[in-house]
Design a protein around this motif. Sequence first.
Motif, short mmCIF file in Angstrom:
data_model
loop_
_atom_site.label_atom_id
_atom_site.label_comp_id
_atom_site.label_asym_id
_atom_site.label_seq_id
_atom_site.Cartn_x
_atom_site.Cartn_y
_atom_site.Cartn_z
N GLU A 1 34.68 38.18 47.34
CA GLU A 1 33.90 36.95 47.23
C GLU A 1 33.17 36.87 45.90
O GLU A 1 33.08 35.80 45.29
CB GLU A 1 32.92 36.86 48.39
CG GLU A 1 33.58 36.65 49.75
CD GLU A 1 32.56 36.63 50.88
OE1 GLU A 1 31.38 36.94 50.59
OE2 GLU A 1 32.95 36.33 52.02
N SER A 2 32.68 38.02 45.45
CA SER A 2 32.02 38.00 44.14
C SER A 2 33.02 37.73 43.01
O SER A 2 32.70 37.05 42.04
CB SER A 2 31.30 39.33 43.90
OG SER A 2 32.24 40.40 43.88
N PRO B 1 43.87 33.81 47.54
CA PRO B 1 44.56 34.06 46.26
C PRO B 1 44.31 35.47 45.72
O PRO B 1 45.22 36.11 45.17
CB PRO B 1 44.00 32.98 45.33
CG PRO B 1 43.56 31.89 46.26
CD PRO B 1 43.04 32.58 47.47
N LYS B 2 43.10 35.95 45.90
CA LYS B 2 42.80 37.30 45.45
C LYS B 2 43.56 38.34 46.27
O LYS B 2 44.06 39.34 45.73
CB LYS B 2 41.29 37.56 45.54
CG LYS B 2 40.46 36.68 44.63
CD LYS B 2 40.74 36.99 43.16
CE LYS B 2 39.88 36.15 42.23
NZ LYS B 2 40.18 36.41 40.81
N VAL B 3 43.66 38.11 47.57
CA VAL B 3 44.40 39.03 48.42
C VAL B 3 45.88 39.05 48.03
O VAL B 3 46.51 40.12 47.97
CB VAL B 3 44.22 38.64 49.90
CG1 VAL B 3 45.13 39.49 50.79
CG2 VAL B 3 42.77 38.82 50.33
N ALA B 4 46.44 37.86 47.76
CA ALA B 4 47.84 37.79 47.35
C ALA B 4 48.04 38.49 46.01
O ALA B 4 49.06 39.18 45.79
CB ALA B 4 48.29 36.34 47.26
N ALA C 1 44.27 43.79 53.72
CA ALA C 1 43.30 43.12 54.57
C ALA C 1 41.93 43.20 53.91
O ALA C 1 41.56 44.24 53.34
CB ALA C 1 43.26 43.75 55.95
N ALA C 2 41.20 42.08 53.97
CA ALA C 2 39.84 42.01 53.45
C ALA C 2 38.88 42.14 54.61
O ALA C 2 38.86 41.31 55.52
CB ALA C 2 39.62 40.70 52.70
#
Length: 544
Positions: free
Chosen positions: A369-370, A385-388, A411-412
């Motif tokens: 998130e940051s 998008p960050k996870v991808a 996984a986040a």
Amino acid sequence: MPGREHLEKLWHNVLELGPRRLIALGLVGLTVFLAVGLGAYYLSRPLRETLYSGLSRDDVSRMGSVLKDAGIPFDVSADGTAVLVSYGQTAQARMLLAEKGLPQSGKSGYELFNDLGSLGLTSFMQDITRVRALEGEIARTIQTLKGVKAARVHIVMPDPGSFRREQQPASASVVVRTEPANDPSVAPAIRQLVAAAIPGMKPDKVTVLNTDGTVLLAGDDSTTAPAGRLASLEQTVNREIQDNIRRTLTPYLGPNNFEVSVVARLNTDKTKTDETIFNPDQKVERSLRTVKETESAQNRAPQRPTTAQQNLPDQRVRAEGTESSNSESQRREELSNFEISSKTVSTVSDGYSVKNLSVAVLVNRSRLESLAGGAKDGTRVEIEPKVAEIEQLVASASGFNKARGDQIKVAAVSFVNDGQPLAPVPALGFGDALMRQSGTLINAATILIVGCLLIWFGLRPAVNAILARPPEIGTELALATSAAEGAFDMAQTEQSAAANTNLIEDLTDQMARSPIRKLEQLVDLDEEQVANILKQWLTREEAA
């Protein structure tokens, strides 16, 4: 200079003491120093000292029984490879164990031949002793390798026979205790060492095992690789892939914002592929056969004329003409054999291949998130998008292959400590530290108390007695005179009070008083005390 003046004054005072007093002071100081040093040595020496180290368990048990029977207290180290005895009993214990032939592990090499006599020794005993000595020497060498704590070697030498078609090859098995346990890194080195030390032995005939029963290395065919070797190989591959992923994600997420787990399933089967390739475009004439035939034929037949005479009996008709024919034939046959070019490829795979790969990555949600910009006005931040992106990085770092059946899951989640490192172990409290150092503190306090007692009751009175100076004659005389004068004044006061003399007589008596007169009066008053004082003066002057 004040410092120089102090030093000169100190040196002058030391010289005034005299040689006898200086010698006495030196002897007292040396005695106190030796007493404190010996007390500190005996109080600070360890309770136990090492008798032997690097022993096997059999030697430790045998040595323990011998020391117990002899009444010598002993102890065993935490790892069970060293024997400790009370301080000062090392020489006695070693002599006792030497009489019993212990430890025996140090006498397993070529020293065995020292105890063998030349008479009555059969060839079988010589062969057995040679094998035992060879096993001991190889075990000693293996124990010098890094990570090997103990080793034992068993060798099976071939038994040659004249009428055997196949000779039995030499083989060996090695049992090692490594640290850390199940460490297969030294197994290839041990195999090569044993194979090179025994004549006619091949490396694939050496089996290396661990003390817990795990086979570290056996045979030469990877298809027969044991489960322990396959498991260690999978652990190595998993560790390498995890390190690759960590080096990729650490600059992006930070060291404490993700966790990686990798499971790789390997295939260690040995494969062999034979392939033959034919190329019709490239041909070579192998053989040529040519057959050539020629035939020639001639035929001739007489021809009778057709007349009436030939119908009459017994009439011969003369042939006036002949009929001839000629024939000639030729045949040529050629046979050519061509060889088509071919290529044979043989491929042998003796390594391993990855069947499939499973990678799981947990990422701290707050960190994502940051990176995405943070929540604004309570709205939810899109982190997909960050996870991808992280999933693509992990796939590249791990060598992901979808056709092979590999799986990656990113996984986040919210970490418990929000990605902070684990709290360090709290330091020991003051009470715990004192309890752990209680023995040292008791020894130090005992040494300090003994030193203080020696200084207070031994050094201090001796120094005071040596440095004490005799009072000056004039001082003692003045004291004696003052005492006598006091006594005389007291007596005069009593007499004046009793007789009520006049002032002129008192003044005359005071003028008549002098040191000599006072000494005379003191002698008249107490002759024995004055004689003792004079004797003490004379004795001190002679001693000085």
